[in-house]
Design a protein around this motif. Structure first.
Motif, PDB file in Angstrom:
ATOM      1  N   HIS A   6     -11.414  14.051  29.972  1.00  0.00           N
ATOM      2  CA  HIS A   6     -12.216  15.798  29.118  1.00  0.00           C
ATOM      3  C   HIS A   6     -13.317  14.952  28.695  1.00  0.00           C
ATOM      4  O   HIS A   6     -13.808  16.268  29.219  1.00  0.00           O
ATOM      5  CB  HIS A   6     -11.320  14.846  27.875  1.00  0.00           C
ATOM      6  CG  HIS A   6     -10.132  15.491  27.444  1.00  0.00           C
ATOM      7  ND1 HIS A   6      -9.859  16.226  26.235  1.00  0.00           N
ATOM      8  CD2 HIS A   6      -8.707  14.613  28.289  1.00  0.00           C
ATOM      9  CE1 HIS A   6      -8.661  17.237  26.368  1.00  0.00           C
ATOM     10  NE2 HIS A   6      -8.100  15.962  26.981  1.00  0.00           N
ATOM     11  N   GLN A  48     -16.914  14.267  19.015  1.00  0.00           N
ATOM     12  CA  GLN A  48     -17.067  15.831  18.723  1.00  0.00           C
ATOM     13  C   GLN A  48     -15.033  16.086  19.264  1.00  0.00           C
ATOM     14  O   GLN A  48     -14.490  17.320  19.029  1.00  0.00           O
ATOM     15  CB  GLN A  48     -17.461  16.895  19.357  1.00  0.00           C
ATOM     16  CG  GLN A  48     -18.561  16.950  18.105  1.00  0.00           C
ATOM     17  CD  GLN A  48     -19.592  17.813  19.214  1.00  0.00           C
ATOM     18  OE1 GLN A  48     -19.927  18.565  20.318  1.00  0.00           O
ATOM     19  NE2 GLN A  48     -20.758  18.252  17.953  1.00  0.00           N
ATOM     20  N   GLU A  49     -14.917  15.660  20.428  1.00  0.00           N
ATOM     21  CA  GLU A  49     -13.789  15.721  21.313  1.00  0.00           C
ATOM     22  C   GLU A  49     -13.314  14.734  20.906  1.00  0.00           C
ATOM     23  O   GLU A  49     -11.541  15.607  21.330  1.00  0.00           O
ATOM     24  CB  GLU A  49     -14.202  14.628  22.980  1.00  0.00           C
ATOM     25  CG  GLU A  49     -13.560  14.797  23.910  1.00  0.00           C
ATOM     26  CD  GLU A  49     -13.294  16.367  24.211  1.00  0.00           C
ATOM     27  OE1 GLU A  49     -12.469  16.922  24.634  1.00  0.00           O
ATOM     28  OE2 GLU A  49     -14.430  17.329  24.709  1.00  0.00           O
ATOM     29  N   SER A 105     -11.657  14.981  18.074  1.00  0.00           N
ATOM     30  CA  SER A 105     -10.641  16.512  17.496  1.00  0.00           C
ATOM     31  C   SER A 105     -10.026  16.940  18.350  1.00  0.00           C
ATOM     32  O   SER A 105      -8.702  17.360  17.708  1.00  0.00           O
ATOM     33  CB  SER A 105     -11.676  17.264  16.651  1.00  0.00           C
ATOM     34  OG  SER A 105     -12.406  17.921  16.680  1.00  0.00           O
ATOM     35  N   ILE A 106     -10.072  17.313  19.351  1.00  0.00           N
ATOM     36  CA  ILE A 106      -9.626  17.950  20.163  1.00  0.00           C
ATOM     37  C   ILE A 106      -8.756  17.410  20.892  1.00  0.00           C
ATOM     38  O   ILE A 106      -7.199  18.085  21.202  1.00  0.00           O
ATOM     39  CB  ILE A 106     -10.851  18.456  21.765  1.00  0.00           C
ATOM     40  CG1 ILE A 106     -11.538  19.446  20.940  1.00  0.00           C
ATOM     41  CG2 ILE A 106      -9.652  19.475  23.284  1.00  0.00           C
ATOM     42  CD1 ILE A 106     -12.716  19.965  21.663  1.00  0.00           C
ATOM     43  N   SER A 155      -5.615  17.315  18.336  1.00  0.00           N
ATOM     44  CA  SER A 155      -5.240  17.637  17.712  1.00  0.00           C
ATOM     45  C   SER A 155      -3.768  18.160  19.399  1.00  0.00           C
ATOM     46  O   SER A 155      -2.753  18.718  19.380  1.00  0.00           O
ATOM     47  CB  SER A 155      -5.480  19.385  18.544  1.00  0.00           C
ATOM     48  OG  SER A 155      -6.978  19.512  16.833  1.00  0.00           O
ATOM     49  N   GLU A 156      -4.630  17.360  20.386  1.00  0.00           N
ATOM     50  CA  GLU A 156      -3.119  17.642  21.904  1.00  0.00           C
ATOM     51  C   GLU A 156      -2.342  16.616  21.293  1.00  0.00           C
ATOM     52  O   GLU A 156      -0.737  16.582  21.566  1.00  0.00           O
ATOM     53  CB  GLU A 156      -4.080  16.821  23.383  1.00  0.00           C
ATOM     54  CG  GLU A 156      -3.082  17.245  24.218  1.00  0.00           C
ATOM     55  CD  GLU A 156      -4.527  16.970  25.188  1.00  0.00           C
ATOM     56  OE1 GLU A 156      -3.821  16.210  26.596  1.00  0.00           O
ATOM     57  OE2 GLU A 156      -5.323  16.612  25.047  1.00  0.00           O
TER      58      GLU A 156
END
Length: 415
Positions: free
Chosen positions: A69, A132-133, A135-136, A139-140
């Motif tokens: 990511h 910050q990553e 939270s992304i 969600s995944e």
């Protein structure tokens, strides 16, 4: 590149001075061009030895996926955006054994290739952006947790394996993710991303000498450490596991835990793909009986997986009769072991496999995606084709009776 580093069909391969393998598929009649870098380090890479340390080094679950990511983010900006500005479509994925970065384009191939070779060598992990990553990625993780196919698959692996990290979802979970910071990412990157673990694959209307020259920009690094795995028992952990997700019709997977293969893993994959078709394909005696008894409306999906420290096959289906299907599968396995595979069935399925291989060769993306898998076993397309042409029925029958065991069967159901 040495003179013998070329197949009769023009497919070529080389090794750079840094240790990276390169596979090239010149296809001058195509406009599309595609390139991929395979890193032989995936979600299973959770522990390794480290110099000057008495104990093994451990990484949180999901670390390899997290690196994937973040690696597109560079000191100078976003590599994704730059690919797009240069007319390329880029993406990446992580699985248990590998991480892959790739792009396709019609123009500016070498500009995009240089970008690909550059950003995989130059991580830029910042503390704030790493946080910050999360939270992304969370969600995944949530999205996959709500996916029945994903759930039934990992239920199967968690029932099949006691310790091996193949049982752990690729992205890990929320608890493990909180242990990952920019320092963990950098440390894991240094161990995983070494040139001898890299394979570069290019296909389309390409100029091989120019790519070889560009690939020379790969920096030399000390070889990385091999991943460590806790000893895995031969037995399965559980033979049946069931979960609830409130779906309209149950889905199930039937898996067989198998002995990992160290020699000629590609040949084993070819043999297994033939056996799975013989056993449960649309023309198999098993499927004809399962359909007649109304256990199944369509053939089972099937796949074989093998990697460092693990091997298994899985059959996937829909309906209430998962237990009956598994029992019927065992019955037909026993019959095949006793009576053998018919010569007609074996030859027909071999021809089908060869046909699939040839059709793959008519697509730029097909060749790249195929070589991504073959590169994991240090094989070229030409070697794979030779295996397909020379595989013997006796080899398949021997593997059939050796690989599938009744006490290694696991049934996973999601309702």
């Amino acid at each position: 590149m040495r003179e013998n580093d070329k197949d009769k069909n023009g497919t070529a391969w080389a090794k750079t001075s840094s240790g990276m393998d390169c596979y090239f598929f010149p296809m001058p009649d195509y406009e599309e061009k595609m390139a991929a870098i395979v890193v032989k380090a995936g979600s299973n890479f959770l522990a390794c030895n480290a110099k000057n340390q008495e104990k093994p080094l451990h990484f949180p679950e999901g670390t390899a996926h997290f690196i994937e990511h973040r690696l597109f983010r560079q000191k100078w900006g976003d590599a994704f955006s730059t690919f797009s500005k240069q007319g390329a479509s880029a993406n990446a994925f992580t699985d248990a054994e590998k991480t892959v970065y790739y792009f396709s384009c019609q123009e500016n191939f070498f500009e995009n290739l240089r970008l690909l070779l550059s950003f995989v060598q130059n991580p830029y992990f910042l503390e704030e952006e790493t946080e910050q990553e999360k939270s992304i990625i969370q969600s995944e993780i949530t999205m996959y947790d709500d996916n029945p196919d994903w759930r039934v698959y990992y239920q199967l692996l968690q029932a099949m394996y006691h310790h091996h990290p193949i049982r752990i979802p690729i992205a890990g979970d929320a608890k493990a993710m909180q242990k990952i910071d920019h320092r963990v990412l950098q440390q894991a990157y240094d161990f995983m991303y070494t040139p001898e673990r890299f394979s570069l694959i290019c296909a389309g209307n390409i100029r091989v000498p120019k790519i070889v020259e560009a690939a020379g920009m790969m920096k030399k690094k000390n070889p990385g450490e091999k991943p460590l795995f806790e000893r895995e028992p031969e037995s399965v952990k559980e033979s049946y596991v069931e979960g609830k997700l409130g779906i309209s019709r149950p889905i199930f997977q039937i898996g067989f835990k198998m002995t990992p293969v160290e020699r000629e893993p590609i040949k084993q994959r070819i043999l297994m793909s033939i056996l799975l078709e013989v056993l449960a394909g649309e023309s198999s005696a098993f499927y004809q009986e399962a359909y007649y008894k109304k256990y199944l409306d369509e053939p089972l999906g099937n796949a074989y997986f093998n990697g460092e420290g693990y091997a298994f096959c899985a059959f996937s289906g829909v309906g209430e009769r998962g237990k009956e299907v598994s029992e019927l599968l065992l019955k037909h396995l026993e019959t095949l072991c006793q009576e053998g595979i018919s010569e007609e069935d074996f030859r027909r399925i071999c021809k089908k496999q060869i046909g699939r291989f040839i059709r793959r060769g008519q697509s730029v993306s097909g060749m790249v995606l195929g070589q991504i898998e073959w590169a994991m076993a240090d094989c070229s397309a030409g070697q794979v084709f030779r295996y397909l042409k020379t595989v013997q029925k006796s080899e398949a029958e021997q593997l059939l009776c050796k690989a599938f065991a009744k006490d290694k069967l696991v049934l996973s159901v999601i309702r």
